[in-house]
Every structure is written in structure tokens, then in C-alpha cells.
Design a protein around this motif. Sequence first.
Motif, PDB file in Angstrom:
ATOM      1  N   PHE A   1      11.959 -32.597  45.445  1.00 17.65           N
ATOM      2  CA  PHE A   1      11.727 -31.162  45.336  1.00 17.65           C
ATOM      3  C   PHE A   1      10.506 -30.880  44.464  1.00 17.65           C
ATOM      4  O   PHE A   1       9.677 -30.032  44.784  1.00 17.65           O
ATOM      5  CB  PHE A   1      12.961 -30.475  44.753  1.00 17.65           C
ATOM      6  CG  PHE A   1      12.820 -28.981  44.622  1.00 17.65           C
ATOM      7  CD1 PHE A   1      13.012 -28.159  45.716  1.00 17.65           C
ATOM      8  CD2 PHE A   1      12.491 -28.416  43.406  1.00 17.65           C
ATOM      9  CE1 PHE A   1      12.880 -26.780  45.606  1.00 17.65           C
ATOM     10  CE2 PHE A   1      12.347 -27.043  43.286  1.00 17.65           C
ATOM     11  CZ  PHE A   1      12.545 -26.218  44.383  1.00 17.65           C
ATOM     12  N   LEU A   2      10.407 -31.618  43.350  1.00 20.10           N
ATOM     13  CA  LEU A   2       9.257 -31.451  42.457  1.00 20.10           C
ATOM     14  C   LEU A   2       7.955 -31.767  43.183  1.00 20.10           C
ATOM     15  O   LEU A   2       6.955 -31.060  43.038  1.00 20.10           O
ATOM     16  CB  LEU A   2       9.415 -32.352  41.234  1.00 20.10           C
ATOM     17  CG  LEU A   2       8.273 -32.319  40.213  1.00 20.10           C
ATOM     18  CD1 LEU A   2       8.134 -30.923  39.612  1.00 20.10           C
ATOM     19  CD2 LEU A   2       8.521 -33.341  39.103  1.00 20.10           C
ATOM     20  N   LEU A   3       7.960 -32.826  43.997  1.00 23.37           N
ATOM     21  CA  LEU A   3       6.757 -33.199  44.724  1.00 23.37           C
ATOM     22  C   LEU A   3       6.427 -32.202  45.831  1.00 23.37           C
ATOM     23  O   LEU A   3       5.262 -32.074  46.227  1.00 23.37           O
ATOM     24  CB  LEU A   3       6.908 -34.607  45.307  1.00 23.37           C
ATOM     25  CG  LEU A   3       6.955 -35.742  44.262  1.00 23.37           C
ATOM     26  CD1 LEU A   3       7.106 -37.089  44.941  1.00 23.37           C
ATOM     27  CD2 LEU A   3       5.708 -35.730  43.385  1.00 23.37           C
ATOM     28  N   PHE A   4       7.442 -31.482  46.339  1.00 26.60           N
ATOM     29  CA  PHE A   4       7.165 -30.373  47.253  1.00 26.60           C
ATOM     30  C   PHE A   4       6.330 -29.308  46.538  1.00 26.60           C
ATOM     31  O   PHE A   4       5.375 -28.769  47.090  1.00 26.60           O
ATOM     32  CB  PHE A   4       8.473 -29.716  47.718  1.00 26.60           C
ATOM     33  CG  PHE A   4       9.107 -30.384  48.906  1.00 26.60           C
ATOM     34  CD1 PHE A   4       8.351 -30.914  49.929  1.00 26.60           C
ATOM     35  CD2 PHE A   4      10.488 -30.459  49.003  1.00 26.60           C
ATOM     36  CE1 PHE A   4       8.942 -31.511  51.035  1.00 26.60           C
ATOM     37  CE2 PHE A   4      11.088 -31.060  50.103  1.00 26.60           C
ATOM     38  CZ  PHE A   4      10.311 -31.589  51.116  1.00 26.60           C
ATOM     39  N   VAL A   5       6.724 -29.024  45.297  1.00 25.35           N
ATOM     40  CA  VAL A   5       6.085 -27.942  44.542  1.00 25.35           C
ATOM     41  C   VAL A   5       4.629 -28.282  44.222  1.00 25.35           C
ATOM     42  O   VAL A   5       3.749 -27.418  44.294  1.00 25.35           O
ATOM     43  CB  VAL A   5       6.882 -27.657  43.250  1.00 25.35           C
ATOM     44  CG1 VAL A   5       6.167 -26.607  42.402  1.00 25.35           C
ATOM     45  CG2 VAL A   5       8.294 -27.200  43.588  1.00 25.35           C
ATOM     46  N   ILE A   6       4.375 -29.543  43.868  1.00 26.33           N
ATOM     47  CA  ILE A   6       3.012 -29.965  43.489  1.00 26.33           C
ATOM     48  C   ILE A   6       2.392 -30.805  44.602  1.00 26.33           C
ATOM     49  O   ILE A   6       1.807 -31.858  44.357  1.00 26.33           O
ATOM     50  CB  ILE A   6       3.028 -30.742  42.151  1.00 26.33           C
ATOM     51  CG1 ILE A   6       3.952 -31.980  42.253  1.00 26.33           C
ATOM     52  CG2 ILE A   6       3.495 -29.852  41.021  1.00 26.33           C
ATOM     53  CD1 ILE A   6       3.837 -32.915  41.065  1.00 26.33           C
ATOM     54  N   TRP A   7       2.508 -30.327  45.851  1.00 21.92           N
ATOM     55  CA  TRP A   7       2.145 -31.148  47.006  1.00 21.92           C
ATOM     56  C   TRP A   7       0.695 -31.656  46.993  1.00 21.92           C
ATOM     57  O   TRP A   7       0.447 -32.764  47.483  1.00 21.92           O
ATOM     58  CB  TRP A   7       2.449 -30.399  48.299  1.00 21.92           C
ATOM     59  CG  TRP A   7       1.628 -29.166  48.538  1.00 21.92           C
ATOM     60  CD1 TRP A   7       1.950 -27.898  48.199  1.00 21.92           C
ATOM     61  CD2 TRP A   7       0.351 -29.101  49.175  1.00 21.92           C
ATOM     62  NE1 TRP A   7       0.964 -27.027  48.568  1.00 21.92           N
ATOM     63  CE2 TRP A   7      -0.043 -27.745  49.186  1.00 21.92           C
ATOM     64  CE3 TRP A   7      -0.499 -30.043  49.746  1.00 21.92           C
ATOM     65  CZ2 TRP A   7      -1.246 -27.308  49.727  1.00 21.92           C
ATOM     66  CZ3 TRP A   7      -1.709 -29.622  50.292  1.00 21.92           C
ATOM     67  CH2 TRP A   7      -2.065 -28.264  50.273  1.00 21.92           C
ATOM     68  N   PRO A   8      -0.313 -30.927  46.461  1.00 25.00           N
ATOM     69  CA  PRO A   8      -1.660 -31.532  46.444  1.00 25.00           C
ATOM     70  C   PRO A   8      -1.701 -32.811  45.609  1.00 25.00           C
ATOM     71  O   PRO A   8      -2.330 -33.803  46.001  1.00 25.00           O
ATOM     72  CB  PRO A   8      -2.539 -30.429  45.841  1.00 25.00           C
ATOM     73  CG  PRO A   8      -1.791 -29.166  46.072  1.00 25.00           C
ATOM     74  CD  PRO A   8      -0.352 -29.544  45.947  1.00 25.00           C
TER      75      PRO A   8
END
Length: 273
Positions: A92-99
Amino acid sequence: MRRIIASWIDYMICMFPYFTLANVRGLGIAGEDIRIIRLVVYIALLGYLFITDYWLGGLTLGKWILGIRPEWHWEEGKARLVNSLLHTFLKFLLFVIWPVTLILYFCLDRQMPYDKRLGIIDQTPPGISPGKTLIRVAISVAVWLGVVLSLSSVMLDHTSKAQYYIVSDQKIPSIYTVLGKQKLKHGSSANNPKRSHAMYQYAIQGDGDELVDRYTEYLIQNEGFVRNTKIEEDGYRFTVRMLEREEEYGRKTIIMLSVFGDQLEVYLSCTSK
């Protein structure tokens, strides 16, 4: 790269209903804060990721569509629960900071930062045939759109029965309150520091001019609005009623009612000087 694409498919599966419902909710008629819906959708996304991790071994819809078969070596019991929770949070965290996620993915030789820690090994077996992939994509899109359109229909029906329109902090009795239930076809809204506005489009049965006159009379007699006949006589080819009301702190609420064919459009705006 297929893992990244699969992740985006999963993200959009969960978030597209939010965008749809946000647009419907954005009509501003019911009074709940849009942030509530956003929070519910985020919780649903976390629940979706956890369920696929704990019970399906990480096989999400995105991975299924692209033919990816996870190979996770997790023990049953507490370890599996902990790993599922940890993986859900990190994903979920990596979804938020996808770049940043994209950069890390390619810098780590097409692996996620948590792969080694969680024992997630190669999840990209030889690809399935393009034909099967297209069939899976078509099935998934059809189901996805069916769910989203059903949710939109339910929300529009619920919204059409609300007692008030809400624009900025102004509550105005709705068409439903004054005229009874009418079918709501479409709506939109926008807000900025100087102006908030919303638009509702109804499919009506019967004499549209009569309905508009009844609603206009109600707003004049009970809500303190006055008609702006100068604008009404400004060359429109359809029935128009323009109502205005002065508010505190120099603000003004404007309602424009338009009838064309079997459609009634209600436009509301609250502006500040």
C-alpha cells in the motif's frame, strides 16, 4: 515490469469505484464528507491486499489477468499472518509513492524492496498466450464496469432522495423535497475559495414548466430567494428561472433552473464578493 502493471491493475480496480462514487457524492446533496468515502475505499484496498496475501498466496486479480503465479514460501499460522500484514502495508505504501517504487524496482533488478525479507521469489513465469490474456482482460473489465455502474446507479438513486442540496455551507431544499422523486441522471460539482457550485440533471415526466414554477414559488416563499427576471428574459430558447439570495459576509447564492425537452437542470452556485 509485469508485476508493476499487475499492481496498477489492482490499484485501479479498487480506486475506480472511488472516483465514480466521488463524482456522484460530489453533487453535494447528502452532507457527508467525501473524505469518508475516500477512507472507506482505502480500507477496502488494504482488506483486498490482505485477503489475497493471506488466503490466496498473493494471487491478486492483476496477477491473474497477466498470468503471474506467486511463489511464496510462508509458514502457516502466526508467521503467515505477520508476513501478510507486513506485505499489505508495504505494498500500500508503495502504491502511494509509486514514482519512487518504479525507481526502486528497476534499481533492484526488477524486484520489490521487500521481496528478500518476505521470501517472495520469482513471480514471473513464462507468459501465457496473448489470446488468453485478452480474454481475461475482457472478462475482468466487464465485471469491473458492471460493479461500478451498479454502485453508481445505487448512489444516484440514494442521492435523488436527499432532502437538501448543499453548496458551500448553504442547505437548500431539493427537488425531491418540493416536487417528489425525480430520476437523477447526472451531476457534477466543484469548489474553490471564491465559488462553490453543483449541477443536477433530472429526467422528468409531465409538464416541466409547471414543475419549475412550483419549485420557484416554494423557494421564493420559504427560502428567501428573489427572481432575476432580467436574466430570464435574455433570449433563451427554453424555460429558465434565475433565483438569487444574499448571504452573510457579502456572499450570494444563485439557482438557475432550466427545462429543455424532458430534462430539468438545476444549477446552484455560492459566490463571495
